[in-house]
Design a protein around this motif. Structure first.
Motif, PDB file in Angstrom:
ATOM      1  N   PRO A  59      29.754 -23.692  36.400  1.00 24.71           N
ATOM      2  CA  PRO A  59      30.429 -22.856  35.403  1.00 24.71           C
ATOM      3  C   PRO A  59      29.929 -21.410  35.421  1.00 24.71           C
ATOM      4  O   PRO A  59      30.717 -20.465  35.302  1.00 24.71           O
ATOM      5  CB  PRO A  59      30.084 -23.555  34.077  1.00 24.71           C
ATOM      6  N   LEU A  60      28.610 -21.245  35.563  1.00 25.70           N
ATOM      7  CA  LEU A  60      28.044 -19.896  35.642  1.00 25.70           C
ATOM      8  C   LEU A  60      28.568 -19.169  36.872  1.00 25.70           C
ATOM      9  O   LEU A  60      28.924 -17.981  36.810  1.00 25.70           O
ATOM     10  CB  LEU A  60      26.517 -19.974  35.687  1.00 25.70           C
ATOM     11  N   LEU A  61      28.642 -19.873  37.999  1.00 20.88           N
ATOM     12  CA  LEU A  61      29.123 -19.252  39.234  1.00 20.88           C
ATOM     13  C   LEU A  61      30.598 -18.863  39.122  1.00 20.88           C
ATOM     14  O   LEU A  61      31.019 -17.864  39.716  1.00 20.88           O
ATOM     15  CB  LEU A  61      28.909 -20.207  40.419  1.00 20.88           C
ATOM     16  N   ILE A  62      31.380 -19.623  38.380  1.00 25.21           N
ATOM     17  CA  ILE A  62      32.787 -19.251  38.169  1.00 25.21           C
ATOM     18  C   ILE A  62      32.860 -17.893  37.476  1.00 25.21           C
ATOM     19  O   ILE A  62      33.648 -17.019  37.862  1.00 25.21           O
ATOM     20  CB  ILE A  62      33.523 -20.317  37.333  1.00 25.21           C
ATOM     21  N   VAL A  63      32.027 -17.706  36.455  1.00 21.68           N
ATOM     22  CA  VAL A  63      32.014 -16.432  35.744  1.00 21.68           C
ATOM     23  C   VAL A  63      31.593 -15.304  36.691  1.00 21.68           C
ATOM     24  O   VAL A  63      32.188 -14.221  36.693  1.00 21.68           O
ATOM     25  CB  VAL A  63      31.070 -16.501  34.527  1.00 21.68           C
ATOM     26  N   VAL A  64      30.573 -15.566  37.510  1.00 16.46           N
ATOM     27  CA  VAL A  64      30.101 -14.557  38.465  1.00 16.46           C
ATOM     28  C   VAL A  64      31.193 -14.209  39.466  1.00 16.46           C
ATOM     29  O   VAL A  64      31.513 -13.038  39.692  1.00 16.46           O
ATOM     30  CB  VAL A  64      28.837 -15.059  39.205  1.00 16.46           C
TER      31      VAL A  64
ATOM     32  N   ILE B 158      26.371 -13.608  27.789  1.00 11.80           N
ATOM     33  CA  ILE B 158      25.435 -14.262  26.873  1.00 11.80           C
ATOM     34  C   ILE B 158      25.916 -15.676  26.547  1.00 11.80           C
ATOM     35  O   ILE B 158      25.135 -16.639  26.548  1.00 11.80           O
ATOM     36  CB  ILE B 158      25.280 -13.435  25.579  1.00 11.80           C
ATOM     37  N   GLY B 159      27.219 -15.811  26.268  1.00 14.43           N
ATOM     38  CA  GLY B 159      27.781 -17.127  25.962  1.00 14.43           C
ATOM     39  C   GLY B 159      27.611 -18.107  27.105  1.00 14.43           C
ATOM     40  O   GLY B 159      27.264 -19.274  26.897  1.00 14.43           O
ATOM     41  N   THR B 160      27.824 -17.636  28.321  1.00 17.86           N
ATOM     42  CA  THR B 160      27.664 -18.497  29.491  1.00 17.86           C
ATOM     43  C   THR B 160      26.202 -18.886  29.671  1.00 17.86           C
ATOM     44  O   THR B 160      25.883 -20.039  30.013  1.00 17.86           O
ATOM     45  CB  THR B 160      28.166 -17.778  30.760  1.00 17.86           C
ATOM     46  N   GLY B 161      25.293 -17.931  29.436  1.00 14.86           N
ATOM     47  CA  GLY B 161      23.870 -18.222  29.530  1.00 14.86           C
ATOM     48  C   GLY B 161      23.435 -19.276  28.521  1.00 14.86           C
ATOM     49  O   GLY B 161      22.635 -20.166  28.838  1.00 14.86           O
ATOM     50  N   LEU B 162      23.970 -19.210  27.307  1.00 21.46           N
ATOM     51  CA  LEU B 162      23.657 -20.217  26.297  1.00 21.46           C
ATOM     52  C   LEU B 162      24.204 -21.585  26.705  1.00 21.46           C
ATOM     53  O   LEU B 162      23.572 -22.618  26.460  1.00 21.46           O
ATOM     54  CB  LEU B 162      24.241 -19.805  24.944  1.00 21.46           C
TER      55      LEU B 162
ATOM     56  N   LEU C  51      36.740 -17.152  31.011  1.00 18.78           N
ATOM     57  CA  LEU C  51      36.549 -17.908  29.777  1.00 18.78           C
ATOM     58  C   LEU C  51      36.438 -19.400  30.075  1.00 18.78           C
ATOM     59  O   LEU C  51      35.607 -20.101  29.487  1.00 18.78           O
ATOM     60  CB  LEU C  51      37.706 -17.646  28.817  1.00 18.78           C
ATOM     61  N   LEU C  52      37.246 -19.891  30.997  1.00 24.41           N
ATOM     62  CA  LEU C  52      37.172 -21.300  31.362  1.00 24.41           C
ATOM     63  C   LEU C  52      35.814 -21.630  31.970  1.00 24.41           C
ATOM     64  O   LEU C  52      35.268 -22.719  31.741  1.00 24.41           O
ATOM     65  CB  LEU C  52      38.289 -21.653  32.348  1.00 24.41           C
ATOM     66  N   GLY C  53      35.264 -20.699  32.751  1.00 21.18           N
ATOM     67  CA  GLY C  53      33.928 -20.912  33.293  1.00 21.18           C
ATOM     68  C   GLY C  53      32.908 -21.072  32.185  1.00 21.18           C
ATOM     69  O   GLY C  53      32.072 -21.984  32.208  1.00 21.18           O
ATOM     70  N   SER C  54      32.978 -20.195  31.189  1.00 27.44           N
ATOM     71  CA  SER C  54      32.040 -20.270  30.063  1.00 27.44           C
ATOM     72  C   SER C  54      32.196 -21.577  29.290  1.00 27.44           C
ATOM     73  O   SER C  54      31.212 -22.226  28.917  1.00 27.44           O
ATOM     74  CB  SER C  54      32.265 -19.091  29.113  1.00 27.44           C
ATOM     75  N   LEU C  55      33.444 -21.977  29.042  1.00 22.12           N
ATOM     76  CA  LEU C  55      33.703 -23.170  28.242  1.00 22.12           C
ATOM     77  C   LEU C  55      33.471 -24.474  29.015  1.00 22.12           C
ATOM     78  O   LEU C  55      33.458 -25.552  28.413  1.00 22.12           O
ATOM     79  CB  LEU C  55      35.138 -23.140  27.711  1.00 22.12           C
TER      80      LEU C  55
ATOM     81  N   TRP D 171      31.443 -19.695  20.994  1.00 23.12           N
ATOM     82  CA  TRP D 171      31.917 -18.723  20.004  1.00 23.12           C
ATOM     83  C   TRP D 171      31.819 -17.306  20.558  1.00 23.12           C
ATOM     84  O   TRP D 171      32.761 -16.512  20.418  1.00 23.12           O
ATOM     85  CB  TRP D 171      31.098 -18.851  18.721  1.00 23.12           C
ATOM     86  N   LEU D 172      30.707 -16.992  21.202  1.00 20.61           N
ATOM     87  CA  LEU D 172      30.548 -15.645  21.775  1.00 20.61           C
ATOM     88  C   LEU D 172      31.565 -15.392  22.879  1.00 20.61           C
ATOM     89  O   LEU D 172      32.118 -14.299  22.981  1.00 20.61           O
ATOM     90  CB  LEU D 172      29.125 -15.489  22.325  1.00 20.61           C
ATOM     91  N   SER D 173      31.812 -16.405  23.717  1.00 21.32           N
ATOM     92  CA  SER D 173      32.754 -16.233  24.822  1.00 21.32           C
ATOM     93  C   SER D 173      34.164 -15.991  24.312  1.00 21.32           C
ATOM     94  O   SER D 173      34.879 -15.122  24.801  1.00 21.32           O
ATOM     95  CB  SER D 173      32.720 -17.468  25.731  1.00 21.32           C
ATOM     96  N   THR D 174      34.601 -16.788  23.328  1.00 23.18           N
ATOM     97  CA  THR D 174      35.957 -16.614  22.800  1.00 23.18           C
ATOM     98  C   THR D 174      36.066 -15.326  21.981  1.00 23.18           C
ATOM     99  O   THR D 174      37.100 -14.675  21.988  1.00 23.18           O
ATOM    100  CB  THR D 174      36.350 -17.821  21.920  1.00 23.18           C
ATOM    101  N   ARG D 175      34.990 -14.945  21.302  1.00 26.82           N
ATOM    102  CA  ARG D 175      34.985 -13.696  20.550  1.00 26.82           C
ATOM    103  C   ARG D 175      35.128 -12.502  21.498  1.00 26.82           C
ATOM    104  O   ARG D 175      35.854 -11.546  21.229  1.00 26.82           O
ATOM    105  CB  ARG D 175      33.680 -13.570  19.752  1.00 26.82           C
ATOM    106  N   SER D 176      34.453 -12.602  22.650  1.00 24.08           N
ATOM    107  CA  SER D 176      34.537 -11.542  23.648  1.00 24.08           C
ATOM    108  C   SER D 176      35.973 -11.368  24.132  1.00 24.08           C
ATOM    109  O   SER D 176      36.469 -10.279  24.313  1.00 24.08           O
ATOM    110  CB  SER D 176      33.625 -11.869  24.834  1.00 24.08           C
TER     111      SER D 176
END
Length: 289
Positions: A104-109, A125-129, A240-244, A280-285
């Motif tokens: 998931p982290l790599l998807i965001v990257v 930050i959301g992905t890191g959490l 966002l999907l990567g984070s979630l 929450w942080l990811s969707t807020r972003s």
């Protein structure tokens, strides 16, 4: 915007379906992994072909796709699962799963390299959490034992994560291909899984309970889930999907706890808090964008 939101919701539903995979896999305990892979994807492929047949010419036309798109989806689906199985055989399950959950982290990257995609600070930050929550869940808060003798397994797990993340992002290049075309990839994975099974494993006759689990796998986490993920990665908010995606290990653990397969632990509550904060942080972003 509505189309993108609907596609993102489709991807989220795929993540929810994948959370059932661990529980269903436990139900197939005793069956060789490539046999499980072959049967589950055969079910998914058969259902996709049945749908195409019922839709007539329209259904069959949706299965047509460029060779590059078919090679990407088939190679990724089979490659990821094969590497994951190798990782579990060559390294302890805890460490292998932790490295695998880098995807998931790599998807965001990787998504950051797509044209028009910008990853915002809150999303990082959301992905890191989410990653921290996955580490807590998989490790149980215990210290990890890393050994050089398990290096082949570690490498297989990392490669599996890279393969799945790269596929999820590169799949956007084939946005014009209908998601129904994933059916052909499922059939291909079933054939490759069967060949691998016959080459290196001894067949085992599934029990009625195991057949039920295999059918549910083919319908859900290895069937509809890949169709939905295809839609999400092609037309939705891929970052966002990567984070979630870190929802998958959390919900998977919750199902195992509810089924009595895993005992509840305070670490799980900590992971839940981290994951909810990260989501929450990811969707807020996204809303702020």
């Amino acid at each position: 915007m509505d189309a993108s939101r609907n596609a993102t919701l489709a991807g989220l539903l795929a993540i929810l379906l994948w959370s059932s995979l661990a529980l269903l896999t436990v139900a197939t305990d005793g069956l060789p992994p490539f046999q499980v892979l072959a049967i589950a994807f055969a079910v998914a492929g058969a259902l996709g072909l049945l749908r195409a047949g019922l839709r007539g010419k329209t259904g069959w036309s949706e299965l047509r796709q460029p060779v590059s798109a078919l090679a990407l989806s088939t190679g990724a689906l089979f490659g990821y699962h094969a590497l994951y199985f190798i990782a579990l055989k060559r390294a302890p399950a805890v460490e292998a799963n932790l490295l695998n959950y880098l995807w998931p982290l790599l998807i965001v990257v990787f998504a950051g390299f797509l044209p028009g995609v910008r990853i915002r600070p809150l999303q990082w930050i959301g992905t890191g959490l989410g990653l921290a929550a996955a580490i807590l869940l998989v490790s149980g808060g215990q210290r990890l034992a890393v050994s050089a003798s398990h290096l082949p397994g570690y490498l297989a797990a990392i490669t599996a994560a890279v393969v799945w993340a790269a596929y999820s992002v590169l799949n956007r290049r084939h946005a014009q291909v209908p998601s129904a075309a994933i059916t052909v990839a499922c059939v291909g994975v079933a054939v490759l899984g069967a060949l691998a099974h016959l080459a290196i494993e001894t067949p085992v006759a599934p029990t009625p309970l195991q057949w039920s689990a295999l059918l549910l796998m083919g319908i859900g986490p290895t069937g509809a889930a890949f169709w939905l993920w295809d839609t999400g990665t092609k037309r939705g908010d891929i970052a966002l999907l990567g984070s979630l995606s870190y929802l998958a290990p959390l919900l998977s653990t919750a199902l195992l706890v509810l089924s009595g397969r895993v005992q509840p632990h305070p670490v799980q509550a900590m992971a839940l808090a981290l994951l909810l904060a990260g989501a929450w942080l990811s969707t807020r972003s996204r809303r702020q964008g």
